[in-house]
Design an enzyme around this catalytic site. Structure first.
Site, PDB file in Angstrom:
ATOM      1  N   THR A  77      38.463  55.064  42.383  1.00 32.41           N
ATOM      2  CA  THR A  77      37.034  55.225  42.101  1.00 32.41           C
ATOM      3  C   THR A  77      36.425  53.833  41.909  1.00 32.41           C
ATOM      4  O   THR A  77      37.147  52.863  41.704  1.00 32.41           O
ATOM      5  CB  THR A  77      36.801  56.091  40.841  1.00 32.41           C
ATOM      6  OG1 THR A  77      37.391  55.438  39.712  1.00 32.41           O
ATOM      7  CG2 THR A  77      37.422  57.471  40.995  1.00 32.41           C
ATOM      8  N   GLU A 130      48.654  46.472  42.330  1.00 31.66           N
ATOM      9  CA  GLU A 130      48.603  45.360  43.281  1.00 31.66           C
ATOM     10  C   GLU A 130      47.247  45.260  43.977  1.00 31.66           C
ATOM     11  O   GLU A 130      46.730  44.165  44.228  1.00 31.66           O
ATOM     12  CB  GLU A 130      49.712  45.558  44.333  1.00 31.66           C
ATOM     13  CG  GLU A 130      49.822  44.448  45.341  1.00 31.66           C
ATOM     14  CD  GLU A 130      50.152  43.118  44.685  1.00 31.66           C
ATOM     15  OE1 GLU A 130      51.308  42.945  44.290  1.00 31.66           O
ATOM     16  OE2 GLU A 130      49.247  42.270  44.567  1.00 31.66           O
ATOM     17  N   GLY A 135      43.125  42.151  47.589  1.00 31.00           N
ATOM     18  CA  GLY A 135      43.347  43.059  48.716  1.00 31.00           C
ATOM     19  C   GLY A 135      44.811  43.123  49.126  1.00 31.00           C
ATOM     20  O   GLY A 135      45.677  43.493  48.330  1.00 31.00           O
ATOM     21  N   GLY A 187      26.982  43.258  56.667  1.00 27.62           N
ATOM     22  CA  GLY A 187      27.780  44.158  55.833  1.00 27.62           C
ATOM     23  C   GLY A 187      28.816  43.429  54.993  1.00 27.62           C
ATOM     24  O   GLY A 187      29.684  44.037  54.375  1.00 27.62           O
ATOM     25  N   GLU A 190      26.758  43.322  49.707  1.00 26.62           N
ATOM     26  CA  GLU A 190      26.097  44.589  49.424  1.00 26.62           C
ATOM     27  C   GLU A 190      24.615  44.365  49.150  1.00 26.62           C
ATOM     28  O   GLU A 190      24.184  43.239  48.897  1.00 26.62           O
ATOM     29  CB  GLU A 190      26.766  45.250  48.216  1.00 26.62           C
ATOM     30  CG  GLU A 190      28.168  45.707  48.567  1.00 26.62           C
ATOM     31  CD  GLU A 190      28.877  46.340  47.380  1.00 26.62           C
ATOM     32  OE1 GLU A 190      28.203  47.015  46.588  1.00 26.62           O
ATOM     33  OE2 GLU A 190      30.090  46.141  47.268  1.00 26.62           O
ATOM     34  N   ASP A 201      33.321  39.925  39.949  1.00 35.90           N
ATOM     35  CA  ASP A 201      34.474  40.489  40.665  1.00 35.90           C
ATOM     36  C   ASP A 201      35.676  39.536  40.613  1.00 35.90           C
ATOM     37  O   ASP A 201      36.792  39.951  40.290  1.00 35.90           O
ATOM     38  CB  ASP A 201      34.048  40.778  42.115  1.00 35.90           C
ATOM     39  CG  ASP A 201      35.204  41.251  42.964  1.00 35.90           C
ATOM     40  OD1 ASP A 201      35.703  42.368  42.713  1.00 35.90           O
ATOM     41  OD2 ASP A 201      35.634  40.499  43.859  1.00 35.90           O
ATOM     42  N   LYS A 205      39.476  39.996  38.557  1.00 33.42           N
ATOM     43  CA  LYS A 205      40.791  39.789  39.174  1.00 33.42           C
ATOM     44  C   LYS A 205      41.600  38.757  38.393  1.00 33.42           C
ATOM     45  O   LYS A 205      42.804  38.909  38.189  1.00 33.42           O
ATOM     46  CB  LYS A 205      40.610  39.352  40.626  1.00 33.42           C
ATOM     47  CG  LYS A 205      40.034  40.485  41.491  1.00 33.42           C
ATOM     48  CD  LYS A 205      39.509  39.993  42.831  1.00 33.42           C
ATOM     49  CE  LYS A 205      38.947  41.165  43.636  1.00 33.42           C
ATOM     50  NZ  LYS A 205      38.194  40.719  44.823  1.00 33.42           N
ATOM     51  N   GLY A 299      38.537  45.255  51.999  1.00 39.32           N
ATOM     52  CA  GLY A 299      38.514  46.138  53.156  1.00 39.32           C
ATOM     53  C   GLY A 299      39.390  47.350  52.923  1.00 39.32           C
ATOM     54  O   GLY A 299      40.345  47.290  52.146  1.00 39.32           O
TER      55      GLY A 299
END
Lengths: 315, 172
Positions: A77, A130, A135, A187, A190, A201, A205, A299
Site C-alpha cells: 500500500t 528489501e 528498488g 511521468g 508526480e 522519500d 530510505k 518502478g
C-alpha cells in the site's frame, strides 16, 4: 508459497504478474475497496482487467483477503507517515497469525521499526523489506550479509525523480521549474512532487538503513533525519559546481549516529554521480573498503523483483 | 592549553655545541610547549647550516613573542607560522548573498581561526537566485568543523549550503 497482496499500485500489480515465474501463487489480493480470493491461485490477467475496467479487483471486501489462508503477506500500500497506517496494522495482524510479511511500503519500517520488530519477535513469522530501499538494488540484504557491524555508513542517490531533475538541470542549463514540468510530462515526477523533491522519500530510505545498521540499539524515525530538498537549488549553483569539475546530487547518508539528506557537491565523473532516474547505494565497510551497487531504484517490475527476492529468502 | 594551537618553526643552526639548546630555551621560556624536534644533522643547507624543524604549541598570542625571542638569540628563523592549511574543501552557498552583504560574509570567514577562503566565484543571473562557490582551506582534520561553521553562517543569513560529500571517492 501462497502470497496475499495488499495494495494494487504499480508494485502490487507487478508482484501479481511475476509471482508465477518465481514459483509462487497469489491467492488473495486487495485494494482499499475490494478483494479477490482464490486458494487455488488467482488469474493475474483477469484481476488486472477487472481492476482497470471496474476499479475493483474482485467482489469481496478487503478484510477477506487479510483473513485468507496465505504464507506471505505482501504489503504494497502507499507509504504513509506518522502512524504508518493502514500498512502498520496489516503487518502486525499478519505477524499475530504467525505469517511472514514482505513490505514494499516504507512507512511502517521507517516510522515504527521498534514496534514492528517486537511484533516479529512474538511471532513465528518474519518480516523482510528489501523493496523499501533502492528498488531492485539489494541494499538491505547486503547489510545483513556483511553484518551491520561491518558497515560504517550507507549513502547514495536514492530518489530517481530528484536525480533526474538535477541531471537535466546540469546537462541542459535549465532551471528547476522547467525541468520539473518536463519530468511531470514524462511521468518521472508526480503531479505533487514534494515527497521526492523535498527529500522525504530519500530520508525514509536512509532511516530504514540506519535502523538496520544500528541493529535495534537506537531507533530512528523520519523526525530524526536532517533533511534538505532540491527545490532551492538554482541553475547557477550547478554551473558553479561544474566549473570546478563537480556536480550536485541529492545524497542521503545513514550511519548508526543518524541520517542526513541534502544536495551535495560530488565529483562530476565520480561513482555517486549517476544519471537520470538511476539510483546508487554506497557502503563503507570495515575491512573491504567501499562497495557500490547501482541500478533501477523504482518502478513496478524493479520493485517487485526485490519483493520476490525477499519471498525467496523466506522459503 | 586548550586554546593552544600547533605551529611549526624552521630554523637554521650553526654546527656548534649547545646551539640546539640555545634555540629551544626561548621557546620554553615564552610559553611554547615543544611537541617534536627534527634535527637534520646529516643534511646541511647551502650556507653550511643544519636545518631544524620544531613543532610546538602555544596560545595564538604568544607565538610572535617566541619568534622574536629566537631572533633576539641570533637564531636564523627560516619559516614560522601556524600549521599549514592541509585540506581544501568547496561549498556552494545559495540565496540572498548580495542582500545579506557578501563582504560581511567574507569577513565572517576571515574571523574563523581554523578556516581561510582561497577563492570565491559568484553567479548572480538576473532571473534566478544567486550562488557562490567558496574554496576553503582548513587544517588537517578540520574539514567537518569548517563545514559546521559554514552551516552556522548559512542559518544566520538564510542561505542554502550545498556541502561536499566528504569522503573522497575514486572515479568509477
Amino acid at each position: 508459497m501462497k502470497l496475499a497482496i495488499v495494495g494494487v499500485g504499480a508494485v502490487g500489480r507487478s508482484v501479481l504478474d511475476l509471482a508465477r515465474e518465481y514459483g509462487h501463487s497469489v491467492t488473495a489480493i486487495a485494494d482499499s475497496e475490494s478483494a479477490a480470493v482464490d486458494s487455488a491461485g488467482l488469474d493475474p490477467e483477469r484481476v488486472i482487467a477487472r481492476k482497470d475496467d471496474e476499479g475493483r479487483v474482485g467482489s469481496r471486501v478487503p478484510e477477506e483477503a487479510l483473513k485468507s489462508e496465505y504464507d506471505v503477506l505482501i504489503e504494497a500500500t502507499p507509504t504513509t507517515l506518522g502512524d504508518a497506517e493502514p500498512g502498520f496494522s496489516h503487518v502486525t495482524r499478519a505477524l499475530e497469525r504467525d505469517r511472514h510479511v514482505v513490505l514494499a511500503n516504507k512507512g511502517p519500517i521507517a516510522e515504527r521499526y521498534g514496534e514492528i520488530r517486537r511484533a516479529e519477535r512474538a511471532s513465528a513469522g518474519e518480516i523482510r523489506f528489501e523493496a523499501t530501499v533502492g528498488g531492485a538494488i539489494p541494499a538491505i540484504s547486503t547489510i545483513e550479509d556483511f553484518g551491520p557491524e561491518h558497515i560504517t555508513a550507507a549513502r547514495g542517490v536514492l530518489n530517481g525523480t530528484a536525480n533526474f531533475i538535477l541531471t537535466r538541470m546540469a546537462a541542459e542549463g535549465l532551471d528547476y521549474d522547467h525541468v520539473l514540468a518536463e519530468a511531470q510530462d514524462l511521468g518521472v515526477a508526480e503531479a505533487n512532487p514534494s515527497f521526492d523533491v523535498q527529500g522525504t522519500d530519500a530520508a525514509l530510505k536512509c532511516v530504514i538503513m540506519a535502523n538496520v545498521l544500528s541493529g535495534g540499539e537506537r531507533e530512528f524515525t523520519l523526525a530524526d533525519a536532517e533533511v534538505e530538498g532540491i527545490e532551492d537549488v538554482p541553475g547557477s549553483a550547478l554551473s558553479l559546481a561544474s566549473e570546478d569539475g563537480r556536480t550536485v546530487r541529492l545524497i542521503g547518508e545513514a550511519t548508526r549516529d543518524g541520517v542526513r539528506v541534502g544536495p551535495r557537491l560530488i565529483p562530476e565523473n565520480g561513482t555517486l554521480a549517476v544519471s537520470g532516474t538511476r539510483n546508487i547505494v554506497q557502503f563503507e565497510t570495515t575491512h573491504a573498503g567501499r562497495l557500490n551497487i547501482s541500478g533501477r531504484g523504482a518502478g513496478g517490475p524493479e520493485t517487485a523483483t526485490a519483493v520476490l527476492s525477499d519471498v525467496g529468502r523466506l522459503e | 592549553m586548550s586554546d593552544a594551537r600547533p605551529h611549526t618553526v624552521r630554523l637554521e643552526l650553526t654546527d656548534e655545541p649547545g646551539e640546539l639548546l640555545n634555540a629551544l630555551r626561548p621557546i620554553a621560556e615564552n610559553g611554547g610547549n615543544l611537541l617534536s624536534i627534527y634535527h637534520e644533522r646529516g643534511n646541511l643547507t647551502p650556507r653550511g647550516r643544519i636545518p631544524v624543524e620544531v613543532d610546538l604549541e602555544c596560545l595564538p598570542e604568544r607565538f610572535s613573542g617566541i619568534v622574536e625571542a629566537l631572533k633576539a638569540e641570533g637564531i636564523t628563523v627560516i619559516q614560522a607560522g601556524e600549521e599549514q592549511y592541509a585540506e581544501e574543501v568547496s561549498v556552494v552557498l545559495v540565496g540572498p548573498l548580495i542582500e545579506t552583504d557578501l563582504s560581511d560574509t567574507l569577513r565572517w570567514f576571515e574571523e574563523c581561526a581554523n578556516l581561510s577562503v582561497l577563492d570565491l566565484s559568484l553567479s548572480a543571473p538576473e532571473d534566478d537566485r544567486p550562488s557562490a562557490r567558496l574554496r576553503l582551506a582548513a587544517h588537517a582534520g578540520g574539514v567537518s568543523d569548517a563545514l559546521a561553521r559554514v552551516r552556522e553562517l548559512a542559518d544566520e543569513k538564510g542561505l542554502l549550503v550545498i556541502e561536499p560529500q566528504l569522503d573522497r571517492e575514486t572515479a568509477a
